[in-house]
Structure formats: C-alpha cells, structure tokens
Design a protein around this motif. Structure first.
Motif, PDB file in Angstrom:
ATOM      1  N   ARG A   1       0.849  -1.205   0.000  1.00 42.86           N
ATOM      2  CA  ARG A   1       0.000   0.000   0.000  1.00 42.86           C
ATOM      3  C   ARG A   1       0.880   1.249   0.000  1.00 42.86           C
ATOM      4  NH1 ARG A   1      -5.206  -1.360   1.149  1.00 42.86           N
ATOM      5  NH2 ARG A   1      -5.796   0.735   1.836  1.00 42.86           N
ATOM      6  N   LEU A   2       0.434   2.238  -0.740  1.00 42.86           N
ATOM      7  CA  LEU A   2       1.138   3.523  -0.820  1.00 42.86           C
ATOM      8  C   LEU A   2       0.543   4.461   0.213  1.00 42.86           C
ATOM      9  CD1 LEU A   2       3.127   5.462  -2.185  1.00 42.86           C
ATOM     10  CD2 LEU A   2       1.340   5.997  -3.856  1.00 42.86           C
ATOM     11  N   THR A   3       1.367   4.878   1.161  1.00 40.05           N
ATOM     12  CA  THR A   3       0.902   5.707   2.278  1.00 40.05           C
ATOM     13  C   THR A   3       1.437   7.119   2.153  1.00 40.05           C
ATOM     14  OG1 THR A   3       0.870   3.770   3.729  1.00 40.05           O
ATOM     15  CG2 THR A   3       0.837   5.926   4.785  1.00 40.05           C
ATOM     16  N   ALA A   4       0.571   8.095   2.362  1.00 49.99           N
ATOM     17  CA  ALA A   4       0.959   9.508   2.355  1.00 49.99           C
ATOM     18  C   ALA A   4       0.910  10.047   3.775  1.00 49.99           C
ATOM     19  CB  ALA A   4       0.030  10.312   1.456  1.00 49.99           C
ATOM     20  N   ILE A   5       2.010  10.621   4.218  1.00 46.13           N
ATOM     21  CA  ILE A   5       2.035  11.338   5.497  1.00 46.13           C
ATOM     22  C   ILE A   5       1.756  12.799   5.201  1.00 46.13           C
ATOM     23  CG2 ILE A   5       3.413  11.954   7.504  1.00 46.13           C
ATOM     24  CD1 ILE A   5       5.038   9.451   7.097  1.00 46.13           C
ATOM     25  N   MET A   6       0.649  13.300   5.695  1.00 44.19           N
ATOM     26  CA  MET A   6       0.226  14.667   5.405  1.00 44.19           C
ATOM     27  C   MET A   6       0.188  15.495   6.684  1.00 44.19           C
ATOM     28  SD  MET A   6      -2.887  13.953   2.699  1.00 44.19           S
ATOM     29  CE  MET A   6      -3.394  15.677   2.893  1.00 44.19           C
ATOM     30  N   GLY A   7       0.127  16.804   6.481  1.00 39.27           N
ATOM     31  CA  GLY A   7       0.046  17.718   7.602  1.00 39.27           C
ATOM     32  C   GLY A   7       0.581  19.077   7.221  1.00 39.27           C
ATOM     33  N   PRO A   8       0.221  20.110   7.969  1.00 37.19           N
ATOM     34  CA  PRO A   8       0.747  21.454   7.677  1.00 37.19           C
ATOM     35  C   PRO A   8       2.239  21.532   7.963  1.00 37.19           C
ATOM     36  CG  PRO A   8      -0.492  21.446   9.736  1.00 37.19           C
ATOM     37  CD  PRO A   8      -0.691  20.100   9.123  1.00 37.19           C
ATOM     38  N   SER A   9       2.854  22.629   7.569  1.00 35.60           N
ATOM     39  CA  SER A   9       4.285  22.817   7.815  1.00 35.60           C
ATOM     40  C   SER A   9       4.568  22.755   9.313  1.00 35.60           C
ATOM     41  CB  SER A   9       4.742  24.166   7.252  1.00 35.60           C
ATOM     42  OG  SER A   9       4.548  24.204   5.853  1.00 35.60           O
ATOM     43  N   GLY A  10       5.624  22.040   9.692  1.00 33.65           N
ATOM     44  CA  GLY A  10       5.983  21.907  11.101  1.00 33.65           C
ATOM     45  C   GLY A  10       5.201  20.847  11.838  1.00 33.65           C
TER      46      GLY A  10
END
Length: 621
Positions: free
Chosen positions: A54-63
C-alpha cells in the motif's frame, strides 16, 4: 544476517513484505545544557501501522512533524527517540533494517558531473557487489532507466536533468536492491502537476509489487491524492488520522467535520489539522491512540491480492529477500554492528569511489586546468620578482622571501577549493552511507588519495618557473628536497581543507581556515625570530606547522655545509650560508626533523578528518 542473494527468476515481492508498526513514538530535540536545557517535542506519542503493498501519504501542515517521522522510522534519526518500532511484529534493529530499506530525502544530493547511466551503474556496483555479474548489472540498469522513463536522458549529465528526472533517478538508484521498504520525503517538491503525477504513479507501482512505500506530501491535488491507498495525518506532532483514504472523510464526519461535495479531501484534511483548539481535533487524537483492538483490526487487513502482482519487467535479475532475512529478531537495545555488512568489500568500494571521483575530475577539466595554470603563472611571476636571488649573497633577504612565500603559498592555496566544494559532497556521502552504499573507511581512503597526483604536479609547476628563474641551487639534491617539502606542505594544507570542509559549511569553513593560518604564520620564524618570541608564547613555535615549512625550506637551500655564495656588491654580510641559519636561530635544525614534524601534522590532520566524518555521521542521527 545473511547477505542478500540474487535469483535469475522474477519473484513476487508480496511474499517478502515488511509491515512497519510503531507505538507511543516520540522525538524530542534538546538544546542547551544543565538548567538552560530546552526540550522541544516534535513527535508526541504517535501510533500507526504501515502495510506492505500500500502507498501511504504522510500529510500535515508545515511543522507538523512529517519529515521527522520519516527520519525516525527509516532509522536516519536515533537519538532523542522513545517508543516502540516493530517490523513484522518484531522489535526493529536499525542496522539490519537499513539493509532492507532506503530513504530518499527531499533534497537528494547527487554528483552533478556523472551521467544518468553512470549514476545508476556506480550505484549498482556498490549496492550489489561482485555477487552479480557485470552483464546482469547492465540489464538491471537498463531496465530501471526504461521503467522510470530515463532512457532518453541516459547519457545526459545529472546537472542537466529536470527536477522530475532527478527525482526518478533518485528512486532508480535505490531500486537496485529491491528494498521491501522505501521512504520518500516530499517526492513532488518543486515539480509541476504532470511530473508530480508521474513520480507518485511510479511509487504506486512499487507499492503494488509488494513494497511498503511511505512518503510525506504537503498539499496534493485531488488527482494526486487518489493515487494513495492510506493517509497518515499529523498536526503539531500528533496523529489525527491513520487509515485508508476512502474512510478518512467518514471518520472526520463522526467527530463533526463535514466535507463539501467536490472539495479536495487533501485541503479539507489540512484545514482540520490547522484547527488546534477545536474539540473535534481532540476527538481525532483520541481515536488514533494505540490500542490492541485497533492494531489487530488494521493488521488483519491483508494485502489486496489483485494489487500484489509479480514484477516481470522492473528488474532482472530480481533480488531475493527471504522472510527469514526480513524478520527482525534483535531488540533495539541489543543492536550489533556486525549487521552493517556491505555487498562490496572495502577494497572494492575504495576502487569504485576512486574511479567515480576521477571521472568527475576529468569532466571538470576547466577547473583542473585553471588550477594548474594558476600554479604555473604565479610561479613564473614570482620567479621574475626573485630573479637571480638564489646564489647572490646581496639578495639573501629576497631569497628568504622566496622560501617563505613558496611554502605558505602551496600550503594556503591547496585547501581553499576543497573547503568550498567539500561541504556539497559531504551531503552525498551522508545520504549514500545511510543507505548502505559503502562504509566510512572506503570513502575516507578514497578522498585521501584521489588528489595526490595534483598535490605532486602543482608544486612542480610552481617551481618550474620560480626555482629556475630565482637561480636556486641543484647540488646535493637541494631541488628535490625543496620540491618534496612543497609537496608535503601542499598535502598538509589539502587535508586541513578536508577537515574544515567536513566540519563546517563553506562560508564558516573558509573563515576558520584563514583565521587558523594567519596567527600560525607569526610563529614561522620569518616575521619574528624564534628566539625573540616571548617565553609564554614560545611553545606555539613548536606546534606551528608554518615554522617547519619555513625552516625546512631554509635548511634545504642553505644547510648541509653549502659553499659560500656569490656577491654582486662590494660587501655581503651573508656570504656564508651558515650565518643565515644562525641569525634565524636555526643552526641546529635538520631537514629530516622538519619533514618529520610536517609529516606528524599531516597524519594528525588525516586522523582528524576521519574523526570529523565519523562525528558527522553520528550527529546526523
């Protein structure tokens, strides 16, 4: 751990997968010491499971801590980490895990003077060793270039590649060992929408072949987001969501966040992550707290059989990684350096790295010619200025200036280029070493010997003009002695450039280099006689490398019972060469002693260079 074996048949990577789980994972940076110490938590008890296939994306705002999470999971950062990381249910051993994974950072440094094909070929030589024949390596390299769409630029220099091509090339370099776990930090950074989709689509195909592929991504488009299977959402170092992309909106809806139809789900997730004080955010954090039920539920989601497909065209021969090899059996507190085994021997690594460095040098002949030309031109100019001073007692002061300038010029010019260029190369070294391309010893010895031919040739070009024009003596091998002294001084200066270049950035390194050398010049015996140095500072004359360079030059040209000099004036105070040595307080000095002293400095700087490189590796973790 047994070395990775090579099979001539294609293998289904889904049979050799790595599931990465982490519990109560925290990362804290400490600045200052004692009472002034400040602890800053970047990751705060985060939990999750990243599944193979599975291809996982770690997302979130800067910092939010996206890059930090990748650094910790990949083993790039080990200090300041607390919590548990398991691989296939066993506690992770970072040394062994690095053999089975690769980490491609956002700024993936590569040597710009190599071609695309050469970059991958050299990576193959280092990462596969001698266990794979050259013919098979060539097939693997060509297949990788073809799969990643780099066939048309295989003969182009890396510096001439586009951003997307460089990203794909960075992936290709790590695909050679078919690592079952791959980490990518912002793989779409600096790319347009088309190139970004191409890169992420390649990552999707890698995940479908059975690998665990994890990448951080800042703000993907709707089309780009659809390529991912799972999402891991971070905010302020805490996890807000971990799971399949298709379930994310429903989970948000359960805590009070409703996404409008046709609205980009990535933008919606980032908006939620920016609502620090919203009660719904606290509920999301509570939902993602690790529990045995959640882990069992998530781990029971087997890999989609349709997604796990056999690789038939990516690599040949494929690399066989047995599950017994991928099973991590040693606990984190029992790590053993014996697992840090490289496919190529240290000697082979040294030869490959030396060959690569020579290739880059030949590609940058403009710089080499400029360097050689500078030594020759400066030598001629200086020879004209000191014309016929070598055997004229009336021009002893001018000739002493010749001796002092020659040694200091060669010692000071050698490291200037190194201290400016090496910090950029150090980034390549850190990245390649972390991904287990080669060990520190091979790189160190390669850097120590690659420039030796120029260290011999440059002083020779300088002396061809200056030594002859200055009418320096040739009897008793004086010219050979002076040349040998200049070579050793140049080598010593070059190594000092390596030390400062490895320890500091280019600007600070240049300042430290100059700030170190100028005070040492005062204790050379040229500006202030050694016997006139105040008693409290006299010890500095014994540790000053400039003293032994100047003293060795003076002894080689005026020592060893040299006959009386010619005199072009009615009276010459220094017709007897021994009088010159006596007035400078160097009557008891020997050429051999000075060469030994400079040699000690050279060896000390070499040891310091090795320790600084080792410290850089330690600090990077």
């Amino acid at each position: 751990m047994e070395q990775i074996n090579v099979s001539d048949r294609e293998l289904q990577m889904c049979q050799h997968h790595l599931d990465i789980a982490f519990r109560n994972l925290s990362f804290t940076v400490t600045t200052g010491r004692g009472r002034k110490a400040f602890h800053h938590s970047i990751l705060k008890d985060v939990n999750g499971v990243f599944k193979a296939g599975r291809l996982t994306a770690i997302m979130g705002p800067s910092g939010a801590g996206k890059t930090t999470l990748l650094n910790v999971l990949s083993g790039f950062k080990t200090s300041g980490v607390s919590g548990s990381i398991t691989i296939n249910g066993e506690e992770r051993n970072s040394f062994q895990f690095q053999k089975l994974s690769c980490y491609i950072t956002q700024d993936f440094p590569m040597l710009s003077l190599l071609t695309t094909e050469e970059t991958v070929t050299i990576a193959a030589d280092l990462k596969l060793g001698t266990s794979v024949k050259k013919s098979k390596k060539k097939v693997m390299v060509n297949n990788i270039l073809d799969i990643l769409g780099l066939e048309s630029v295989k003969h182009s220099l890396v510096k001439n590649l586009s951003g997307g091509e460089k990203k794909r090339l960075s992936i290709g370099c790590e695909l050679l060992t078919n690592p079952p776990a791959m980490f990518f930090d912002e793989p779409t950074s600096g790319l347009d929408s088309v190139s970004s989709l191409q890169v992420i689509s390649h990552l999707k195909s890698l995940a479908q072949s059975g690998r665990t592929v994890i990448c951080s991504i800042h703000q993907p488009s709707s089309q780009l987001l659809e390529v991912f299977d799972d999402i891991y959402l971070l905010a302020g170092g805490q996890c807000l969501y971990s799971g399949p992309l298709d379930d994310m909106i429903n989970v948000f809806k359960e805590v009070g966040f409703t996404c409008s139809m046709y609205y980009n789900r990535a933008d919606f997730a980032l908006e939620i992550a920016s609502m620090k004080d919203h009660p719904g955010v606290e509920k999301l954090i509570g939902l993602t707290k690790f529990s045995s039920e959640l882990q069992t539920s998530f781990s029971s989601n087997k890999m989609d059989e349709t997604a796990c497909k056999e690789e038939t065209s990516l690599l040949y021969p494929a690399l066989k990684i047995n599950m017994e090899d991928t099973k991590i059996k040693i606990h984190k507190d029992q790590e053993d350096n014996s697992y840090q085994i490289y496919p190529a021997s240290t000697g082979m690594q040294f030869l490959i790295l030396t060959k690569r460095a020579m290739l880059c040098s030949f590609r940058d002949m403009y710089l080499t010619y400029t360097r050689l030309g500078t030594y020759l031109v400066v030598g001629l100019i200086f020879g004209v200025l000191t014309y016929n001073s070598g055997n004229d007692a009336a021009k002893v002061q001018t000739n002493i200036g010749f001796i002092s300038f020659s040694g200091l010029f060669l010692f000071m010019l050698s490291p200037l280029l190194t201290v400016l260029i090496f910090p950029m190369e150090a980034a390549v070294f850190l990245r390649e070493h972390h991904n287990n391309w080669y060990n520190l010893r091979a790189y160190y010895f390669s850097k120590s010997v690659i420039d030796l031919p120029l260290q011999v040739l440059c002083p020779l070009l300088f002396l061809i003009g200056s030594y002859f024009l200055a009418d320096q003596p040739f009897e008793d091998c004086r010219a050979l002695k002076f040349w040998s002294l200049c070579i050793l001084a140049s080598m010593c200066g070059q190594t000092m450039g390596f030390v400062t270049g490895a320890a500091f950035n280019a600007q600070l390194g240049l300042f430290v280099l100059i700030a170190n050398k100028i005070p040492m010049m005062l204790f050379s015996g040229f500006y202030i006689r050694l016997e006139d140095v105040p008693y409290g500072l006299k010890w500095l004359t014994y540790v000053s490398y400039t003293r032994y360079i100047f003293e060795g030059g003076l002894v080689s040209l005026y020592g060893d019972n040299r006959p009386k000099l010619d005199c072009s004036k009615p009276y010459c105070h220094y017709r007897t060469p021994s009088k010159i040595l006596e007035d400078f307080g160097m009557s008891d000095a020997t050429y051999e002693g000075d060469m030994i002293a400079i040699g000690v400095w050279y060896i000390s700087l070499q040891v310091m260079f090795y320790l600084v490189l080792k410290l850089r590796l330690y600090m990077s973790k």
